[in-house]
Structures are given as structure tokens and as C-alpha cells.
Design a protein around this motif. Structure first.
Motif, PDB file in Angstrom:
ATOM      1  N   HIS A  52      -7.949   5.543 -11.125  1.00  0.00           N
ATOM      2  CA  HIS A  52      -7.052   5.308  -9.992  1.00  0.00           C
ATOM      3  C   HIS A  52      -6.341   6.590  -9.576  1.00  0.00           C
ATOM      4  O   HIS A  52      -6.331   6.969  -8.395  1.00  0.00           O
ATOM      5  CB  HIS A  52      -6.029   4.239 -10.353  1.00  0.00           C
ATOM      6  CG  HIS A  52      -4.971   4.052  -9.313  1.00  0.00           C
ATOM      7  ND1 HIS A  52      -3.830   4.826  -9.273  1.00  0.00           N
ATOM      8  CD2 HIS A  52      -4.890   3.205  -8.257  1.00  0.00           C
ATOM      9  CE1 HIS A  52      -3.098   4.469  -8.241  1.00  0.00           C
ATOM     10  NE2 HIS A  52      -3.714   3.479  -7.622  1.00  0.00           N
ATOM     11  N   TYR A 111      -8.479  -1.011  -0.785  1.00  0.00           N
ATOM     12  CA  TYR A 111      -8.012   0.309  -0.390  1.00  0.00           C
ATOM     13  C   TYR A 111      -9.131   1.195   0.138  1.00  0.00           C
ATOM     14  O   TYR A 111      -8.924   2.377   0.385  1.00  0.00           O
ATOM     15  CB  TYR A 111      -7.315   0.998  -1.569  1.00  0.00           C
ATOM     16  CG  TYR A 111      -6.133   0.225  -2.068  1.00  0.00           C
ATOM     17  CD1 TYR A 111      -5.111  -0.147  -1.191  1.00  0.00           C
ATOM     18  CD2 TYR A 111      -6.042  -0.171  -3.394  1.00  0.00           C
ATOM     19  CE1 TYR A 111      -4.028  -0.884  -1.639  1.00  0.00           C
ATOM     20  CE2 TYR A 111      -4.954  -0.899  -3.853  1.00  0.00           C
ATOM     21  CZ  TYR A 111      -3.953  -1.253  -2.969  1.00  0.00           C
ATOM     22  OH  TYR A 111      -2.872  -1.978  -3.402  1.00  0.00           O
ATOM     23  N   PHE A 166      -6.685   8.398  -5.923  1.00  0.00           N
ATOM     24  CA  PHE A 166      -5.592   8.235  -4.970  1.00  0.00           C
ATOM     25  C   PHE A 166      -4.524   9.323  -5.060  1.00  0.00           C
ATOM     26  O   PHE A 166      -3.817   9.555  -4.075  1.00  0.00           O
ATOM     27  CB  PHE A 166      -4.944   6.868  -5.153  1.00  0.00           C
ATOM     28  CG  PHE A 166      -5.869   5.722  -4.857  1.00  0.00           C
ATOM     29  CD1 PHE A 166      -6.374   5.524  -3.580  1.00  0.00           C
ATOM     30  CD2 PHE A 166      -6.267   4.845  -5.857  1.00  0.00           C
ATOM     31  CE1 PHE A 166      -7.236   4.477  -3.304  1.00  0.00           C
ATOM     32  CE2 PHE A 166      -7.122   3.795  -5.596  1.00  0.00           C
ATOM     33  CZ  PHE A 166      -7.607   3.614  -4.315  1.00  0.00           C
ATOM     34  N   PHE A 226       2.511   1.635  -3.386  1.00  0.00           N
ATOM     35  CA  PHE A 226       1.508   2.008  -4.378  1.00  0.00           C
ATOM     36  C   PHE A 226       1.145   3.485  -4.258  1.00  0.00           C
ATOM     37  O   PHE A 226       0.979   4.177  -5.261  1.00  0.00           O
ATOM     38  CB  PHE A 226       0.257   1.147  -4.198  1.00  0.00           C
ATOM     39  CG  PHE A 226      -0.750   1.320  -5.303  1.00  0.00           C
ATOM     40  CD1 PHE A 226      -0.623   0.617  -6.485  1.00  0.00           C
ATOM     41  CD2 PHE A 226      -1.814   2.193  -5.161  1.00  0.00           C
ATOM     42  CE1 PHE A 226      -1.533   0.782  -7.513  1.00  0.00           C
ATOM     43  CE2 PHE A 226      -2.729   2.370  -6.182  1.00  0.00           C
ATOM     44  CZ  PHE A 226      -2.586   1.651  -7.358  1.00  0.00           C
ATOM     45  N   GLU A 227       1.006   3.962  -3.023  1.00  0.00           N
ATOM     46  CA  GLU A 227       0.694   5.381  -2.819  1.00  0.00           C
ATOM     47  C   GLU A 227       1.807   6.266  -3.367  1.00  0.00           C
ATOM     48  O   GLU A 227       1.554   7.368  -3.857  1.00  0.00           O
ATOM     49  CB  GLU A 227       0.497   5.668  -1.319  1.00  0.00           C
ATOM     50  CG  GLU A 227      -0.774   5.082  -0.727  1.00  0.00           C
ATOM     51  CD  GLU A 227      -2.004   5.864  -1.147  1.00  0.00           C
ATOM     52  OE1 GLU A 227      -1.864   7.058  -1.474  1.00  0.00           O
ATOM     53  OE2 GLU A 227      -3.091   5.277  -1.159  1.00  0.00           O
ATOM     54  N   PHE A 232     -12.628  -1.543 -11.855  1.00  0.00           N
ATOM     55  CA  PHE A 232     -11.825  -0.737 -10.931  1.00  0.00           C
ATOM     56  C   PHE A 232     -12.123  -1.138  -9.485  1.00  0.00           C
ATOM     57  O   PHE A 232     -11.199  -1.281  -8.669  1.00  0.00           O
ATOM     58  CB  PHE A 232     -12.116   0.750 -11.122  1.00  0.00           C
ATOM     59  CG  PHE A 232     -11.481   1.612 -10.072  1.00  0.00           C
ATOM     60  CD1 PHE A 232     -10.140   1.959 -10.154  1.00  0.00           C
ATOM     61  CD2 PHE A 232     -12.208   2.056  -8.975  1.00  0.00           C
ATOM     62  CE1 PHE A 232      -9.539   2.724  -9.168  1.00  0.00           C
ATOM     63  CE2 PHE A 232     -11.627   2.819  -7.988  1.00  0.00           C
ATOM     64  CZ  PHE A 232     -10.288   3.155  -8.091  1.00  0.00           C
ATOM     65  N   ASN A 265      -9.404  -2.644  -6.696  1.00  0.00           N
ATOM     66  CA  ASN A 265      -8.970  -1.708  -5.654  1.00  0.00           C
ATOM     67  C   ASN A 265      -9.810  -1.744  -4.389  1.00  0.00           C
ATOM     68  O   ASN A 265      -9.702  -0.844  -3.554  1.00  0.00           O
ATOM     69  CB  ASN A 265      -8.977  -0.278  -6.231  1.00  0.00           C
ATOM     70  CG  ASN A 265      -7.989  -0.100  -7.359  1.00  0.00           C
ATOM     71  OD1 ASN A 265      -6.806   0.128  -7.142  1.00  0.00           O
ATOM     72  ND2 ASN A 265      -8.482  -0.211  -8.592  1.00  0.00           N
ATOM     73  N   SER A 266     -10.621  -2.765  -4.226  1.00  0.00           N
ATOM     74  CA  SER A 266     -11.530  -2.808  -3.076  1.00  0.00           C
ATOM     75  C   SER A 266     -10.798  -2.762  -1.745  1.00  0.00           C
ATOM     76  O   SER A 266     -11.302  -2.199  -0.764  1.00  0.00           O
ATOM     77  CB  SER A 266     -12.404  -4.066  -3.150  1.00  0.00           C
ATOM     78  OG  SER A 266     -11.605  -5.243  -3.136  1.00  0.00           O
ATOM     79  N   ARG A 295       0.831  -1.210   0.000  1.00  0.00           N
ATOM     80  CA  ARG A 295       0.000   0.000   0.000  1.00  0.00           C
ATOM     81  C   ARG A 295       0.866   1.261   0.000  1.00  0.00           C
ATOM     82  O   ARG A 295       0.604   2.224  -0.727  1.00  0.00           O
ATOM     83  CB  ARG A 295      -0.924  -0.009   1.216  1.00  0.00           C
ATOM     84  CG  ARG A 295      -1.814   1.241   1.327  1.00  0.00           C
ATOM     85  CD  ARG A 295      -2.831   1.306   0.180  1.00  0.00           C
ATOM     86  NE  ARG A 295      -3.607   2.529   0.244  1.00  0.00           N
ATOM     87  CZ  ARG A 295      -4.729   2.674   0.951  1.00  0.00           C
ATOM     88  NH1 ARG A 295      -5.182   1.665   1.673  1.00  0.00           N
ATOM     89  NH2 ARG A 295      -5.389   3.809   0.951  1.00  0.00           N
ATOM     90  N   HIS A 314       2.171  -1.613  -7.755  1.00  0.00           N
ATOM     91  CA  HIS A 314       2.227  -2.580  -6.662  1.00  0.00           C
ATOM     92  C   HIS A 314       3.619  -3.215  -6.610  1.00  0.00           C
ATOM     93  O   HIS A 314       4.402  -3.133  -7.559  1.00  0.00           O
ATOM     94  CB  HIS A 314       1.159  -3.656  -6.856  1.00  0.00           C
ATOM     95  CG  HIS A 314      -0.236  -3.145  -6.732  1.00  0.00           C
ATOM     96  ND1 HIS A 314      -0.791  -2.772  -5.534  1.00  0.00           N
ATOM     97  CD2 HIS A 314      -1.190  -2.932  -7.685  1.00  0.00           C
ATOM     98  CE1 HIS A 314      -2.030  -2.372  -5.732  1.00  0.00           C
ATOM     99  NE2 HIS A 314      -2.291  -2.445  -7.029  1.00  0.00           N
TER     100      HIS A 314
END
Length: 458
Positions: free
Chosen positions: A152, A187, A156, A15-16, A180, A184-185, A12, A21
């Protein structure tokens, strides 16, 4: 703390910071460092050079340092993660309603001021909630990777609070959004999918949401207290709410995006979603656009507009039991890359031409199935009288038009003509010529429908 939880947290964070990933080697490096192994040992186990493993590690620590706002390196990685793990303001373990544990985290780096929780109406933040009961199941998904990235990044990176996914019926809007959500669930703390296929007043929609969060079972009124409770939810939890088939709250026989009287509160709702601070996102899926769905300046307002066009990839037909793949591109272009149109035509080709695409395209005629005609009938019936006059004129002349030419040929005021052209554009029926933006044109398939339907009555 298990290694699975470590990898999920690290994924996470990475990814941020990068939008990507963890890859296999990055996971191996993190797992090895967590277990106290040297870069040399990690390299031997995964058959990579020590220098390669060291470079990967260095980049990981650099990204993690940027994300956490403190120095992270190989020596303090484990102690840093363990400290963050026990910090309840940073990490929570959410219990799924099916008793699966979902690991999630809230970034300590926020561009928005922290909201003080409302004690009286505090939402239970120890559980993950999901309501996707009416969301479609996606078995096949082709292309649209660019569009997935736009959604995305909008959520984000740009922190968009309102995203509109728009386009003609069958173009793949709902499929894209559900894809999507599936990817991305993890997150989000809360996932909700609501359909307006059979629209309901906004207060009833909010009543359903409040019941889900045990904030009362009575029908709510749209007053200050109701809005305070709702936006407390959006502040305390990272929610993703999808509203599908939004076009059904708009008025038929009027210009596009005009709300029916009983649904005008949705207009206020959409504005509030962008104007009030919170950490959640609302995605709208619609066949027509309203003014509230777009922003004149996306840099100033947290709104994103994503308009879908045709999908011109032959993979669309891979599972249709069709022959002559060399002709598939021609077929896709003929039906403007619309997956729903192509599904209908593929069924026709199977039934009548035994799957022979070449024989079908050699008919040299744009054939419309009865199902396609029904789709276009519904679309035509929603148009205002002004819009119908414009497209009928364009079809009769079988050419593209400028505003000046349409003025000469139609007994419409300048105001009605210009508003009609804008409305047709907001319904994705009318397009400008890519080579000459002053010229308007209809899609060939919609023109063919109008000709076959003889919708030329004055």
C-alpha cells in the motif's frame, strides 16, 4: 451529491493523508456537518461529548486542508466538497462494466508534471475497467498485514511503478497480492490480472491490453508507436497491472533470472516501467528474481522488492480439521511456515493420523508427500548444473558452508561458485545464517528432499 459520495471522497482524502480509512466516529461527524448539525447535536446523537466530537472535527479539517491545499473548516466543508465535485478535472464518476457507479477521484496534489493527453490515442476516461477473470478467489487470509501495508505505502505514498513480490512456491505471494487488490480496487481506474503460467510474447500481451481499450484488434509490434499508446494509458488512467508466475519466462538450467530468447522484451519492458513517467503500477509475482526486479537505491528509483518468508501463525491450520492445537506451532515450524506445504501435510495427517497432529510430530521425521516431492522435482530440474553441484555437496555433508569451504570441496571456478550462490539465493533455496552472514545453509525440508531423491549423481 449523496452522503455516500461525500463519505467516499472524504475517506479517500483522509486515507491519502494518513494511510487510514475513516473510522465510525469520523464518518458520523462528516455526515452531521454535511447536514448542517452542530457539534453538540452530533454528540447527543452518537452519545459522545461535544468536546470529543469537536476534536475529531478539528483533526479532519486539518487533514483535508493539507490534502486539498486550501483552508477547510466546519463552516465551509460542504461548499468546498460541492465545488470539487463539479470540477471535472478533480472528480469523475466511472461506470463499471456491470453498470455499478464507482466514485473515484484524482488528487490535485501531484509530484509529477501533468502529461498532455494524446488526442489521437486518447483512452476513454469515463469508465472503470476490470479484468480479474483469472485471478484467484481468496476465501481465507491470515497474517501478512505488514506486507499489505508495504505494498500500500509503496504504491500510494512512495509512488512505486514496479513492485516485485517474490518467494518460494506456495509461500503466499499470489494470495497476498490478490488480497491487496480486493482491499484497494476502488482506488484504481483500471485493474488487470495477467498470468504467465503459460507465457506469451510481450507483443501478444500488449495486443490483449489494446483490445480491452478499443485501440485496435490487430497484433501489435513492439515499436515506438506501440509504447507511446501503452504509456498514454498508464498516464491517463491509474492502472494496476499484475503479472503472475513471472518465473516462467526465465530459462531453465541457467542461473536465475535469465530470460528465454522469445521473452527478452520483458526485460526492456520492466526497465521502461520505472524510467518513463506515469501514474500506474505493475506488480510482478515470481518464484525467482531478475536484476530488473530490484533497485540499488529505492529512494532514487520507483521500485519495491518484497520477499516473503514463512508465515508462523497457528491460524493457518484453523480450517484443516486438525486436533492437538498445542502441537500446531511445532508442525508449522517443521514445514517452515509455507502454507502450501502445510496444506499437503494437513491432508496427510487427516488421512493417516485421523487429524492427530501430536502423533504425526512424534514420528520425529520430516515426511514429504508425493505432491511435495513433485514441487521440489520441478524446482531442482530448473537449476543449472553449477547450482545442483552446490546444493548436493551441502546435502551430502549435512552442514552449512562458507565460500572458502565450498571452493575446497567443489571443482568449480570462483566465478561459477559465486554466481551459483547468488542464483540459489535468487531462487530462495539458499539462505545465509542469521548469526553468521558468511555461512550458507539450505532449508531442512529441501535437504530432506535431496536425500530422499538421491540426487547425488556427479
Amino acid at each position: 451529491m449523496s452522503i455516500a459520495e461525500v463519505l467516499q471522497l472524504a475517506d479517500r482524502l483522509i486515507f491519502e493523508g494518513t494511510g487510514k480509512h475513516l473510522d465510525d466516529l469520523q464518518q458520523i461527524v462528516i455526515q452531521g456537518v454535511w447536514q448542517g448539525k452542530s457539534y453538540s447535536q452530533i454528540g447527543e446523537e452518537c452519545h459522545r461529548s461535544e468536546s470529543r466530537v469537536r476534536d475529531v472535527g478539528y483533526r479532519l479539517w486539518q487533514i483535508l486542508s493539507e490534502q486539498l491545499g486550501e483552508n477547510v473548516n466546519k463552516n465551509n466543508f460542504r461548499s468546498t466538497i460541492e465545488r470539487l465535485f463539479i470540477n471535472s478535472s478533480f472528480i469523475n464518476l466511472f461506470n463499471h462494466k456491470n453498470h455499478h457507479h464507482i466514485f473515484n477521484f484524482c488528487s490535485p496534489i501531484s509530484e509529477q508534471p501533468q502529461q498532455q493527453p494524446d488526442i489521437e490515442n486518447k483512452v476513454d476516461s469515463t469508465s472503470y475497467y476490470e479484468d480479474l477473470g483469472i485471478a484467484p478467489k481468496i476465501n481465507l487470509f491470515y497474517g501478512r498485514n505488514k506486507e499489505l501495508k508495504i505494498i500500500h505505502d509503496s504504491i500510494f505514498l512512495q509512488k512505486s511503478r514496479l513492485i516485485s513480490v517474490l518467494g518460494l512456491s506456495g509461500i503466499g505471494k499470489t494470495t497476498l497480492v490478490k488480497r491487496f487488490v480486493d482491499l484497494n480496487s476502488k482506488y484504481f481506474d483500471v485493474l488487470m490480472w495477467k498470468s504467465l503460467r503459460f507465457p506469451q510474447p510481450l507483443n501478444l500481451l500488449l495486443t490483449e491490453i489494446f483490445k480491452d481499450f478499443y485501440l485496435g484488434n490487430d497484433s501489435v509490434n513492439l515499436n515506438e508507436e506501440t509504447w507511446r499508446k501503452f504509456f498514454n494509458i498508464l498516464r491517463q488512467r491509474k492502472c494496476l497491472i499484475v503479472l503472475d508466475d513471472v518465473q516462467n519466462i526465465f530459462t531453465e538450467k541457467e542461473f536465475a533470472g535469465q530470460y528465454q530468447p522469445e521473452y527478452r522484451n520483458y526485460k526492456i519492458f520492466l526497465k521502461m516501467m520505472t524510467e518513463i513517467e506515469h501514474q500506474s503500477c505493475l506488480i510482478l509475482v515470481s518464484q525467482e528474481k531478475s536484476q530488473e526486479m530490484k533497485s540499488l537505491n529505492e529512494e532514487l528509483y520507483p521500485i519495491k522488492l518484497l520477499e516473503l518468508t514463512g508465515l508462523y501463525e497457528t491460524e493457518l491450520l484453523n480450517h484443516q480439521s486438525l486436533e492437538n492445537p498445542e502441537s500446531w506451532s511445532t508442525l508449522i515450524k517443521l514445514y517452515e511456515g509455507n502454507p502450501l506445504y502445510l496444506q499437503n501435510i494437513a491432508d496427510l495427517i487427516q488421512d493417516v493420523f485421523q487429524g492427530d497432529v501430536l502423533s504425526f510430530v512424534e514420528q520425529d521425521e520430516l515426511i514429504l508427500t508425493e505432491d511435495l516431492k513433485e514441487i521440489f522435482n520441478s524446482l531442482f530440474d530448473k537449476l543449472s548444473n553449477v547450482e545442483q553441484k552446490i546444493i548436493v555437496e551441502m546435502t551430502q555433508q549435512n552442514q552449512e558452508f562458507s565460500i572458502e569451504t565450498l571452493k575446497e570441496n567443489l571443482s568449480l571456478s570462483s566465478t561459477d561458485l559465486i554466481n551459483g550462490l547468488q542464483s540459489l539465493s535468487r531462487r530462495y533455496i539458499l539462505q545465509t545464517n542469521p548469526q553468521n552472514k558468511k555461512m550458507f545453509q539450505l532449508s531442512p525440508i529441501f535437504q530432506e528432499y535431496l536425500k530422499q531423491g538421491n540426487n547425488f549423481d556427479e
